[in-house]
Write an enzyme that holds these catalytic residues in place. Sequence first.
Site: not given
Length: 294
Positions: A11, A38, A103, A133
Amino acid sequence: MKHLLITGAMGQLGQSFTAIAKQWPQFQFTFADKKLADITNQLQMAALLRQLKPYAVINCAAFTNVDLAEQQPELAYAVNATAVEQLAQLCRETNTLLVHFSTDYVFSGRQLDAGENQTPYTEQDLAEPLNVYGASKLAGEQAMLNIAPAGLILRSSWLYSAFGHNFARIIYNKIQQGLPLRVVADQIGSPTYAPELAALCLKLLSADHFATTQLLHCAGQGEASWYQVAQEIQKYTKQQTTLTAISSNQWQSAATRPSYSALSSQQLQKQFGLSLPAWQQSLVTCLNKMGQSD
């Protein structure tokens, strides 16, 4: 030498750690993509930690597509909340530091001070996410805080870099192609250059041992709209592309985004003497990197 396991290595943030790793010889890095690590696979993660015995796990794995999360909430929560809860428990059991990224979208943008002005959000402000999100990332934060492994939750804002799919790179490429652009001008945040966030994270791990989970805001200094960021990119490129400011209502998207989600990183500065540069300065650094790769 401290061994760091980086999940989500493919990412944007994971690639940013890869890009700066050689500057940090005091650390040994293992960069793990989803195939190797994962985070939704608890048994795989437990086996990996037993094998590597890292000093810290830096979790860069996340479901970050804000609009797609509205259509796939179960997957968003599986990655951003449930997997973080399991990873926090595993790190606590193995005495491994955990660094997790969150975030600005945990906030609603509706907070006003006594003078009816919007001010950057601090760690003490109420989180009220407007979309799946943000809600899934907040659930991950809360799970980690409840389990309280040693480590950090670093909330950041509007990440961009020369890697992957992000606003700055998309706008830069379209301006270089001479394409006309319509950019939202009524959403305000704190643009953050991902490699600088990665470097600051490593500084924190170099300087301190965290006995429990600490939540910190870590974003570029200052605030801007998406349109202002696009203007700075256009100024840098010296291209005469048509750039049109539009409202959020004119930009179709599945998810509602906060109109104001700038972050205050004063606690980071006060407690550790660390901060990121002004967003305009960091943007030029990123654009220089993009220009070198053209």
